[in-house]
Design a protein around this motif. Structure first.
Motif, PDB file in Angstrom:
ATOM      1  N   UNK A  15       4.600   4.994  -0.231  1.00  0.00           N
ATOM      2  CA  UNK A  15       3.309   5.026  -0.922  1.00  0.00           C
ATOM      3  C   UNK A  15       2.158   5.036   0.097  1.00  0.00           C
ATOM      4  N   UNK A  16       2.185   4.093   1.030  1.00  0.00           N
ATOM      5  CA  UNK A  16       1.130   4.037   2.041  1.00  0.00           C
ATOM      6  C   UNK A  16       1.079   5.308   2.872  1.00  0.00           C
ATOM      7  N   UNK A  17       2.263   5.823   3.220  1.00  0.00           N
ATOM      8  CA  UNK A  17       2.300   7.023   4.065  1.00  0.00           C
ATOM      9  C   UNK A  17       1.886   8.270   3.296  1.00  0.00           C
ATOM     10  N   UNK A 203       1.840  -2.734  -0.012  1.00  0.00           N
ATOM     11  CA  UNK A 203       2.850  -3.548   0.664  1.00  0.00           C
ATOM     12  C   UNK A 203       4.095  -3.790  -0.182  1.00  0.00           C
ATOM     13  N   UNK A 204       4.285  -3.024  -1.238  1.00  0.00           N
ATOM     14  CA  UNK A 204       5.517  -3.112  -2.025  1.00  0.00           C
ATOM     15  C   UNK A 204       5.783  -4.535  -2.488  1.00  0.00           C
ATOM     16  N   UNK A 205       6.999  -5.007  -2.251  1.00  0.00           N
ATOM     17  CA  UNK A 205       7.409  -6.334  -2.709  1.00  0.00           C
ATOM     18  C   UNK A 205       6.596  -7.460  -2.066  1.00  0.00           C
ATOM     19  N   UNK A 206       5.859  -7.144  -1.004  1.00  0.00           N
ATOM     20  CA  UNK A 206       5.040  -8.138  -0.310  1.00  0.00           C
ATOM     21  C   UNK A 206       3.584  -8.098  -0.795  1.00  0.00           C
ATOM     22  N   UNK A 330       0.675  -0.602  -5.785  1.00  0.00           N
ATOM     23  CA  UNK A 330       1.947  -1.322  -5.673  1.00  0.00           C
ATOM     24  C   UNK A 330       2.575  -1.523  -7.045  1.00  0.00           C
ATOM     25  N   UNK A 331       3.720  -2.216  -7.058  1.00  0.00           N
ATOM     26  CA  UNK A 331       4.401  -2.470  -8.330  1.00  0.00           C
ATOM     27  C   UNK A 331       5.185  -1.270  -8.829  1.00  0.00           C
ATOM     28  N   UNK A 332       5.825  -0.536  -7.918  1.00  0.00           N
ATOM     29  CA  UNK A 332       6.489   0.706  -8.309  1.00  0.00           C
ATOM     30  C   UNK A 332       7.936   0.530  -8.771  1.00  0.00           C
ATOM     31  N   UNK A 333       8.398  -0.709  -8.838  1.00  0.00           N
ATOM     32  CA  UNK A 333       9.717  -0.987  -9.398  1.00  0.00           C
ATOM     33  C   UNK A 333      10.809  -0.146  -8.760  1.00  0.00           C
ATOM     34  N   UNK A 334      11.625   0.458  -9.598  1.00  0.00           N
ATOM     35  CA  UNK A 334      12.763   1.245  -9.100  1.00  0.00           C
ATOM     36  C   UNK A 334      12.505   2.733  -9.101  1.00  0.00           C
TER      37      UNK A 334
END
Ligand SMILES: Cc1cc2nc3c(=O)[nH]c(=O)nc-3n(C[C@H](O)[C@H](O)[C@H](O)COP(=O)(O)OP(=O)(O)OC[C@H]3O[C@@H](n4cnc5c(N)ncnc54)[C@H](O)[C@@H]3O)c2cc1C
Lengths: 381, 104
Positions: A15-17, A203-206, A330-334
């Motif tokens: 996502x960030x990239x 930061x995904x899960x973080x 963020x919060x993109x799950x699976x």
């Protein structure tokens, strides 16, 4: 490392990239990406590489359609081969309720231009030779879904972005974000500080930890997701196969390995990426039940990553009420990988005010206070 | 020309690893993903230490490489049947085959 930047992206995942890549292509390069590990350290380097357009909301169907178009071009654009292979996705439904659900989602998908069709168990076993269709009511097959290798997608976007002037710092951990009132002042890392007014939380899960640095509370929860790989064999399996009764999914990579996982309804939220014997047992049983000939193949490795889950299964995007210039992605799950190209491009256009995409207000953090949530029902794992 | 093979499972050569290093993949995890070393049947048991030593010397020798990829199951590749509670393929040891052949 730069000591100031127009925009700082926290998280060097897909996502960030993708955001950095699209910002750079639009000429906006005073951007720093901060990644605590190597590229591929997060969920983006640990996933199944599945890219499907079979979804139950129009929003998701359209996002994935656009992303498929973009993935098809990304190898050429970046010079990194993503091994994107459109062998389709075959979903198995075992009960009448799931079967009815498939029928209505297929109608919606067809309206959007996705060529999904219902197939009988007999037809399904022609698509996947050796498929055990005992107890299978009906299947859904879309031939334009596919799988890819996650790593080169990340490296390719990172390479282009950094060639265009974006600074990507790996092994650089954000430890704090300083603000004065509503305004962000700087991002602090273990390798120095960067003055900036704008921060993207990718930061995904973080992400919850990052938001907390600014006193913002996110409802996301991390869940471990285990996955395994079987020894390579000659290519024989075209589609990704997924059993809707237990969240099983597996596909064959371009190296010939079978790669897949299965839901664990008992998994508790944690930041653990350890391996469990229970997963090996459940995954092997589920996989062998659906495709008995996999029984002879050896399991080579299991690993795990996080699903960064939100209460309604949709990501958290856009602004927050408390702090200016603090953007959530963020919060993109699976299913974050498969929508990353479209999300990154739309976010870049939105940040640069080139387009005002509704999705950034529809999926903002405040939707949970407004009670305006829409659940995606077609999630796997 | 002679080749030095570092990872025997995946045929990764010294040259491949140096090329990857030149391209900017300068930690074990990234080198692993870029070249595929340690991703075959032995899962790095035979090569990780060699690559770590090579990486350390490419970095000038004083940079100790101490972040090997996490050790994960399986210790020994084992047929999925065993975990699915089946007794088929119990004594199997060969590698690189087609699963169609094994079925018969
Ligand atoms: C087993 C598994 C299978 C999956 N299968 C699929 C699939 O088939 N298809 C699909 O589309 N999706 C799949 N997903 C989901 C997908 O991988 C994610 O949705 C996606 O990768 C999320 O990307 P991201 O950039 O948001 O997060 P990440 O890739 O996790 O990136 C976030 C990054 O932020 C970094 N970071 C965190 N804190 C800090 C800090 N303090 N300082 C600096 N950096 C920090 C992390 O190190 C991490 O690299 C799967 C996930 C898992 C775990």
């Amino acid at each position: 490392m730069k000591d100031k930047a127009d925009l700082v992206i926290i998280g060097g995942g897909v996502i960030g990239l993708s955001l950095a890549y699209h910002l750079a292509k639009m000429g906006f390069t005073d951007v720093v990406v901060l990644e605590q590990g190597f590229l591929c350290f997060g969920a983006s380097g640990r996933n199944g590489g599945g890219v499907r357009q079979q979804w139950s909301t129009e929003e998701n169907i359209r996002l994935m359609q656009e992303s498929v178009r973009m993935f098809k071009a990304l190898s050429i654009e970046t010079g990194y081969n993503l091994w994107f292979r459109q062998g389709g996705y075959l979903f198995l439904a075992r009960d009448p309720e799931t079967a009815t659900g498939l029928e209505s989602t297929i109608k919606l998908q067809n309206r959007c231009g996705v060529p999904t069709r219902l197939v009988s168990p007999t037809q399904a076993s022609k698509i996947v030779h050796g498929l055990n269709t005992d107890g299978v009511e009906i299947c859904a097959f879309n031939p334009t879904d596919g799988v890819l290798f996650p790593f080169p997608a990340l490296w390719g976007m990172a390479k282009v972005a950094s060639d265009l002037g974006v600074e990507i710092n790996t092994f650089t951990r954000v430890t704090d974000i300083a603000a004065k009132g509503r305004q962000i002042v700087k991002v602090v890392t273990d390798k120095g500080s960067i003055a900036t007014n704008r921060v993207v939380n990718a930061a995904g899960a973080w992400s919850v930890q990052i938001a907390k640095m600014l006193g913002v509370e996110l409802p996301n929860k991390p869940y471990r997701h285990e996955i395994l790989i079987l020894e390579p064999t000659k290519p024989f399996l075209n589609p990704m196969v997924s059993d809707l009764s237990n969240g099983l999914y597996f596909s064959q990579t371009m190296r010939g390995e079978i790669c897949g996982g299965v839901s664990n309804p008992d998994e508790k939220s944690s930041m653990d990426t350890g391996a469990s014997f229970d997963f090996l047992r459940r995954m092997s049983s589920a996989m062998v039940a659906v495709l008995p000939k996999l029984a002879s193949l050896k399991v080579m490795r299991t690993w795990a990553g996080f699903y960064d889950e939100t209460p309604d299964g949709n990501p958290i995007l856009g602004r927050v009420n408390q702090i200016d210039g603090f953007i959530q992605l963020n919060g993109f799950g699976g299913h974050g990988f498969m929508m990353a190209p479209a999300i990154g491009k739309m976010a870049a256009q939105w940040i640069l005010r080139k387009a005002n995409h509704q999705i950034f207000s529809k999926y903002d953090l405040a939707r949970f206070d407004r009670g305006e949530t829409e659940r995606e029902t077609f999630v796997i794992g | 020309m002679a080749k030095t093979i570092v990872c025997h499972c995946e045929d990764v050569t010294l040259e491949d690893l140096k090329e990857a290093f030149e391209a900017g993949y300068r930690d074990l995890e990234s080198l692993k993903r870029y070249t595929g070393f340690a991703t075959g049947l032995c899962q790095g048991k035979g090569c990780t230490a060699h690559v770590a030593r090579m990486l350390s010397s490419l970095k000038g020798g004083d940079d100790v490489v101490s972040d090997p990829p996490r050790t994960r199951p399986l210790l020994h590749p084992t047929p999925a049947a065993r975990f699915a509670g089946q007794t088929r393929f119990a004594g199997q040891n060969s590698s690189s085959k087609s699963c169609d052949e094994e079925e018969s």
